[in-house]
Design a protein around this motif. Sequence first.
Motif, PDB file in Angstrom:
ATOM      1  N   ASP A  66     -25.506  15.972   8.104  1.00  0.00           N
ATOM      2  CA  ASP A  66     -24.291  15.891   8.930  1.00  0.00           C
ATOM      3  C   ASP A  66     -23.101  15.441   8.091  1.00  0.00           C
ATOM      4  N   ALA A  67     -23.347  14.530   7.152  1.00  0.00           N
ATOM      5  CA  ALA A  67     -22.266  14.072   6.280  1.00  0.00           C
ATOM      6  C   ALA A  67     -21.800  15.207   5.369  1.00  0.00           C
ATOM      7  N   VAL A  68     -22.752  15.995   4.873  1.00  0.00           N
ATOM      8  CA  VAL A  68     -22.387  17.141   4.030  1.00  0.00           C
ATOM      9  C   VAL A  68     -21.505  18.107   4.813  1.00  0.00           C
ATOM     10  N   GLU A  69     -21.876  18.381   6.055  1.00  0.00           N
ATOM     11  CA  GLU A  69     -21.053  19.266   6.896  1.00  0.00           C
ATOM     12  C   GLU A  69     -19.685  18.647   7.156  1.00  0.00           C
ATOM     13  N   GLY A  70     -19.659  17.321   7.366  1.00  0.00           N
ATOM     14  CA  GLY A  70     -18.378  16.647   7.564  1.00  0.00           C
ATOM     15  C   GLY A  70     -17.493  16.749   6.343  1.00  0.00           C
ATOM     16  N   LEU A  71     -18.077  16.613   5.158  1.00  0.00           N
ATOM     17  CA  LEU A  71     -17.316  16.735   3.919  1.00  0.00           C
ATOM     18  C   LEU A  71     -16.760  18.149   3.759  1.00  0.00           C
ATOM     19  N   LYS A  72     -17.552  19.155   4.131  1.00  0.00           N
ATOM     20  CA  LYS A  72     -17.060  20.539   4.075  1.00  0.00           C
ATOM     21  C   LYS A  72     -15.877  20.724   5.022  1.00  0.00           C
ATOM     22  N   THR A  73     -15.980  20.145   6.218  1.00  0.00           N
ATOM     23  CA  THR A  73     -14.891  20.258   7.182  1.00  0.00           C
ATOM     24  C   THR A  73     -13.621  19.597   6.648  1.00  0.00           C
ATOM     25  N   ILE A  74     -13.778  18.436   6.010  1.00  0.00           N
ATOM     26  CA  ILE A  74     -12.625  17.753   5.425  1.00  0.00           C
ATOM     27  C   ILE A  74     -11.966  18.648   4.378  1.00  0.00           C
ATOM     28  N   GLY A  75     -12.780  19.295   3.528  1.00  0.00           N
ATOM     29  CA  GLY A  75     -12.227  20.209   2.536  1.00  0.00           C
ATOM     30  C   GLY A  75     -11.440  21.342   3.170  1.00  0.00           C
ATOM     31  N   GLN A  76     -11.968  21.904   4.256  1.00  0.00           N
ATOM     32  CA  GLN A  76     -11.266  22.983   4.949  1.00  0.00           C
ATOM     33  C   GLN A  76      -9.951  22.503   5.556  1.00  0.00           C
ATOM     34  N   LEU A  77      -9.974  21.299   6.120  1.00  0.00           N
ATOM     35  CA  LEU A  77      -8.754  20.755   6.727  1.00  0.00           C
ATOM     36  C   LEU A  77      -7.706  20.425   5.669  1.00  0.00           C
ATOM     37  N   LEU A  78      -8.154  20.001   4.494  1.00  0.00           N
ATOM     38  CA  LEU A  78      -7.212  19.750   3.403  1.00  0.00           C
ATOM     39  C   LEU A  78      -6.535  21.044   2.978  1.00  0.00           C
ATOM     40  N   GLU A  79      -7.310  22.097   2.839  1.00  0.00           N
ATOM     41  CA  GLU A  79      -6.716  23.392   2.475  1.00  0.00           C
ATOM     42  C   GLU A  79      -5.754  23.872   3.548  1.00  0.00           C
ATOM     43  N   LYS A  80      -6.121  23.704   4.799  1.00  0.00           N
ATOM     44  CA  LYS A  80      -5.259  24.106   5.907  1.00  0.00           C
ATOM     45  C   LYS A  80      -3.933  23.354   5.874  1.00  0.00           C
ATOM     46  N   ALA A  81      -3.982  22.076   5.464  1.00  0.00           N
ATOM     47  CA  ALA A  81      -2.759  21.268   5.411  1.00  0.00           C
ATOM     48  C   ALA A  81      -1.951  21.523   4.143  1.00  0.00           C
ATOM     49  N   GLY A  82      -2.472  22.346   3.237  1.00  0.00           N
ATOM     50  CA  GLY A  82      -1.758  22.636   1.993  1.00  0.00           C
ATOM     51  C   GLY A  82      -2.072  21.671   0.878  1.00  0.00           C
ATOM     52  N   ALA A  83      -3.158  20.917   1.012  1.00  0.00           N
ATOM     53  CA  ALA A  83      -3.556  19.964  -0.019  1.00  0.00           C
ATOM     54  C   ALA A  83      -4.724  20.531  -0.824  1.00  0.00           C
ATOM     55  N   ASN A  84      -5.029  19.894  -1.938  1.00  0.00           N
ATOM     56  CA  ASN A  84      -6.090  20.353  -2.828  1.00  0.00           C
ATOM     57  C   ASN A  84      -7.361  19.547  -2.567  1.00  0.00           C
ATOM     58  N   PRO A  85      -8.439  20.183  -2.096  1.00  0.00           N
ATOM     59  CA  PRO A  85      -9.699  19.453  -1.850  1.00  0.00           C
ATOM     60  C   PRO A  85     -10.248  18.771  -3.091  1.00  0.00           C
ATOM     61  N   ASN A  86      -9.846  19.231  -4.273  1.00  0.00           N
ATOM     62  CA  ASN A  86     -10.318  18.594  -5.503  1.00  0.00           C
ATOM     63  C   ASN A  86      -9.648  17.241  -5.756  1.00  0.00           C
ATOM     64  N   ASP A  87      -8.522  16.989  -5.071  1.00  0.00           N
ATOM     65  CA  ASP A  87      -7.847  15.692  -5.205  1.00  0.00           C
ATOM     66  C   ASP A  87      -8.469  14.696  -4.229  1.00  0.00           C
ATOM     67  N   THR A  88      -9.725  14.413  -4.441  1.00  0.00           N
ATOM     68  CA  THR A  88     -10.428  13.470  -3.561  1.00  0.00           C
ATOM     69  C   THR A  88     -11.361  12.599  -4.388  1.00  0.00           C
ATOM     70  N   TRP A  89     -11.621  11.407  -3.873  1.00  0.00           N
ATOM     71  CA  TRP A  89     -12.701  10.562  -4.380  1.00  0.00           C
ATOM     72  C   TRP A  89     -13.749  10.492  -3.281  1.00  0.00           C
ATOM     73  N   VAL A  90     -14.984  10.757  -3.620  1.00  0.00           N
ATOM     74  CA  VAL A  90     -16.060  10.720  -2.629  1.00  0.00           C
ATOM     75  C   VAL A  90     -17.059   9.636  -3.030  1.00  0.00           C
ATOM     76  N   ALA A  91     -17.341   8.745  -2.105  1.00  0.00           N
ATOM     77  CA  ALA A  91     -18.292   7.654  -2.346  1.00  0.00           C
ATOM     78  C   ALA A  91     -19.498   7.859  -1.443  1.00  0.00           C
ATOM     79  N   ARG A  92     -20.661   8.148  -2.055  1.00  0.00           N
ATOM     80  CA  ARG A  92     -21.877   8.422  -1.290  1.00  0.00           C
ATOM     81  C   ARG A  92     -22.853   7.245  -1.286  1.00  0.00           C
ATOM     82  N   ASN A  93     -22.553   6.214  -2.063  1.00  0.00           N
ATOM     83  CA  ASN A  93     -23.447   5.060  -2.089  1.00  0.00           C
ATOM     84  C   ASN A  93     -22.623   3.779  -1.968  1.00  0.00           C
TER      85      ASN A  93
END
Length: 529
Positions: free
Chosen positions: A340-367
């Motif tokens: 579910d978290a993986v799907e949530g992260l994918k959704t965040i990436g899609q929303l970033l692109e939709k807003a005109g931002a770069n999904p690569n400009d993120t820090w992700v903390a999994r632990n």
Amino acid sequence: MDLNLIKPMHDDYADYLRDESRAIGQADSISFPKNEYEVASLLKTLYAQGTPITVQGARTGLAAGAVPRGGHILNLSKMDHIKGIRQSADGHFHITVEAGTILSQLRKRIEQKKFDTADWTNESQQAFEAFKDEPALFFSPDPTESSATIGGMVACNASGARSYLYGPTRDHISGLRVVLHDGQIAALKRGDYTASGRTLSFPTLQGNQITVDLPTYIMPKTKNASGYYIEDHMDAVDLFIGSDGTLGIVTEVELRLQPLPQTVWGITCFFSEEAAALDFVISARDTMNQLASMEYFDGHALDILRYQKQHNPGFSKLPILPDHVNTAIYVELHCQEETDAVEGLKTIGQLLEKAGANPNDTWVARNESDRDRLLFFRHAVPESVNMVIDQRKKTNPMITKLGTDMSVPDQHLKQIMAMYHRMLAERNLESAIWGHVGNNHLHVNILPRDDEDYKKGKALYDEWAAEVTRLGGAVSAEHGVGKLKAKYLEVMYGQEAIEEMARLKQYFDPKGLLGVGNMFEPVKGEVSQ
């Protein structure tokens, strides 16, 4: 009563005249009761003498609610026992703590499932055995200052970042014990005593019946910690949550715990334009249901962190901020399954692109280790701003930070942000903005450089309070009212509502001695800032 409980004020107690608001008060005496019996004895004796009484916990509040205005300081920091656990019929576990219990210490004991149970009842010890077999549980309210006491959190209905999903302290309290002005005690369980319309009745342990007519005002439909909580058919427990120590002294709190999600990921998203960040926020809260928090940092806040990273060794572990970004949004995913978290992260990436931002400009903390780094980033912002102000105070002691705590309904997020930026620029004021953007609750921190900036900032705060009220918002969303925001209650509710609040307070505090200056406009000169 043991008269040795009351100690005259002297230099050793100077720190107890102030809290994190940087306001300073004055008092004649102080006490550190160790149990409810001592609180009741102190309150009964002091009240009969006509002595003003200010209750304190860890003094982490930002609205001067714990700053005394004469009289006596009743500090509950020695009342920190965890008294038992029960399991309710719906399966939830409820833990009972004294008001002086420190949040961080409680969290640790819940996480480790280690308590001193020697004085617990048989019922609590049996519930504890069941508790140990449960998956991880937690108490969700998370104010920035984890050294806050539970009683202090109740006093201002504290919340924090995760209140976006879980709600404020109020939503997790299932019971209270309150000592009233005459030493009587009300033991209240949620659901036992509710108002008939706006008439509320409940008994004391001494056998007397409290019956009071509640104010008629309507609270805004947004995140709100402004004034007494009032609703039709409300629970008696809720009257004392957020009451700033003005109706009675909360000595014991029962907290409802909930399952800790198995997967918790933190994601910091960076934007080169604020407009894209706000578009992302609006889309995310309309689309996603796994978000526990949504936190905002403007370009000025990021620049302060860049400076600290470069010049202050204490901030060396801050991650390097990309040069091209001027806004950051921290979101936290709470999911039961990692998929579910993986799907949530994918959704965040899609929303970033939709807003005109770069999904690569993120820090992700999994632990937990990586999340701690991101949380250090989040907490470093207010700490850094306080350091800026403390440095300026060395040359001008009158300078203090001016921080807002206002919220507005969802539809006004972009409008209120535009107003903040425009009016700060018009007055050439230095600032940093951060906060709980998911609830449209931003802390605008004005950083005065001199007396003139301070005056302009105070005037601006007044204008913002009026506009936030016009938009259906709240002048205090999580820090409570205390003394520093008392005048804004009238802006928000109007004079008639303030008079109703005053009548409610008079019922519980006929001499006007509890929490003097909290909620109601203080007399000038008695608390300095």
